[in-house]
Design an enzyme around this catalytic site. Structure first.
Site, mmCIF file in Angstrom:
data_model
loop_
_atom_site.group_PDB
_atom_site.id
_atom_site.type_symbol
_atom_site.label_atom_id
_atom_site.label_comp_id
_atom_site.label_asym_id
_atom_site.label_seq_id
_atom_site.Cartn_x
_atom_site.Cartn_y
_atom_site.Cartn_z
ATOM 1 N N GLU A 264 0.696 -1.207 0.038
ATOM 2 C CA GLU A 264 -0.100 0.218 -0.088
ATOM 3 C C GLU A 264 0.934 1.146 0.062
ATOM 4 O O GLU A 264 1.958 1.421 0.747
ATOM 5 C CB GLU A 264 -0.833 0.008 1.315
ATOM 6 C CG GLU A 264 -1.808 1.361 1.077
ATOM 7 C CD GLU A 264 -2.953 1.062 2.557
ATOM 8 O OE1 GLU A 264 -3.135 2.341 3.036
ATOM 9 O OE2 GLU A 264 -3.111 0.100 2.815
ATOM 10 N N GLU B 227 -2.284 11.543 3.000
ATOM 11 C CA GLU B 227 -3.725 11.455 3.820
ATOM 12 C C GLU B 227 -3.588 12.742 4.859
ATOM 13 O O GLU B 227 -2.488 13.294 5.266
ATOM 14 C CB GLU B 227 -3.457 10.269 4.961
ATOM 15 C CG GLU B 227 -3.578 9.045 4.222
ATOM 16 C CD GLU B 227 -3.372 7.771 5.133
ATOM 17 O OE1 GLU B 227 -4.326 7.191 5.465
ATOM 18 O OE2 GLU B 227 -2.161 7.510 5.607
#
Length: 341
Positions: free
Chosen positions: A221, A226
């Site tokens: 990932e 974010e």
């Protein structure tokens, strides 16, 4: 941001996972200098980025005050682009829910179209459900809920409190919001992946732009961007991988300060090369890591606005002070492939 045991880059905090895996945190804060925006407004068909050439260790590191003599140019050509002049679901670029894959361990995650398993990441404690105009929740009739708004070339993924009359139909989630993925539509091994966006803030607000392997497995990932909703200007960039011998999931990443991130468009990107992964803010390298084990398959892109988290520090659960409506504004999303030498 998936419905699997997932690690995020909260300083000093281990993620809660299905198997109580232990993660590695290499999380530090770094200030990103203000950079000119004029050259970044467009996504040209050709692009050149500067990357370090020094040998890498086994852990990620920040790129600070780089010596340009120790950098090399990487030339790229564009392979994917959406500048959102039209609704994202009018073309074949995007899917508005997770598509799944046989390698994901939770088979029920890919339940029927009426389930919520493809439309939220339960392990993270999220409190939204991802909707689109064709989704009916527990009902067979579409509800017509559209979290995607387009105006003047800007896509807004809008999270809003679930209408009381629809709460039971929508599995009692506190918010309706949106996700877009390119799984089964576009994936690529190596190259540069970038979003130009404003990062929304507020209690429970969790915007993200990230990538997963197109074979459906996890990890790898790559969290390109974010946002910690309760910490305006705090941008997180993290790599996740699994050690084959122990099956332990590890991660390494950093927090960066972009003070005007909520009000000004910035570029957030990652360059994936055979030997290293380099993260960029406004096309300036800010951190890098030696490519971990398991990065063998093409990856697809995901952009979403989650609400609420029990695992990602600085987001928190939604409460009475959370915004009734919040928008993740996106100017464009692009991908580039490395030119052959």
């Amino acid at each position: 941001m998936n419905d699997l045991p997932s690690f995020r880059s909260e300083p000093g905090t281990e993620r809660l996972t299905l198997c109580a895996l232990i993660s590695i945190g290499c999380l530090l804060f770094a200030a990103v200098p203000a950079l000119a925006q004029a050259d970044l407004a467009g996504a040209t068909t050709k692009l050149t980025l500067q990357v370090a050439t020094a040998m890498l260790g086994e852990r990620c590191r920040r790129v600070e005050a780089p010596d340009r003599a120790s950098f090399a140019s990487v030339s790229l050509h564009r392979t994917f682009h959406d500048d959102f002049d039209a609704h994202p679901l009018l073309n074949a670029r995007w899917v508005s829910h997770y598509a799944g894959g046989a390698a994901w361990p939770e088979a029920r995650y890919w339940g029927g179209d009426g389930s919520d398993f493809r439309r939220k990441t339960s392990y993270n404690g999220e409190q939204q459900i991802y909707v689109d105009p064709h989704y009916g929740g527990r009902e067979t009739t579409p509800l017509g809920l559209d979290p995607f708004k387009v105006s003047d070339g800007i896509l807004s993924i809008v999270a809003s409190r679930t209408p009381p009359a629809l709460k039971a139909v929508l599995f009692n989630n506190e918010y309706v919001s949106g996700i877009l993925t390119t799984q089964s539509r576009f994936s690529q091994k190596y190259g540069y992946f970038e979003i130009r966006a404003k990062i929304p803030v507020g209690i429970g607000v969790w915007p993200a732009f990230w990538m997963l392997a197109d074979d459906g497995g996890w990890p790898p990932e790559v969290d390109i961007m974010e946002g910690r909703g309760q910490r305006p200007g705090d941008i997180v960039m993290t790599t996740h991988w699994r050690i084959p011998d122990t099956q332990r999931v590890e991660r390494c990443g950093f927090d960066f300060q972009v003070p005007d991130a909520s009000g000004v468009f910035h570029d957030y990107g990652v360059l994936w090369q055979p030997d290293r992964i380099t993260y960029f803010i406004d096309r300036q390298p800010v951190s890098e890591i030696k490519v971990p084990v398991g990065f063998n398959d093409p990856m697809y892109m995901i952009v979403n606005l989650a609400m609420g988290s029990k695992t990602f520090e600085g987001v928190g659960f939604v409460d009475g002070e959370s915004p009734a409506t919040v928008a993740f504004e996106i100017d464009r999303i692009s991908a580039y492939q490395i030119d052959e030498r």
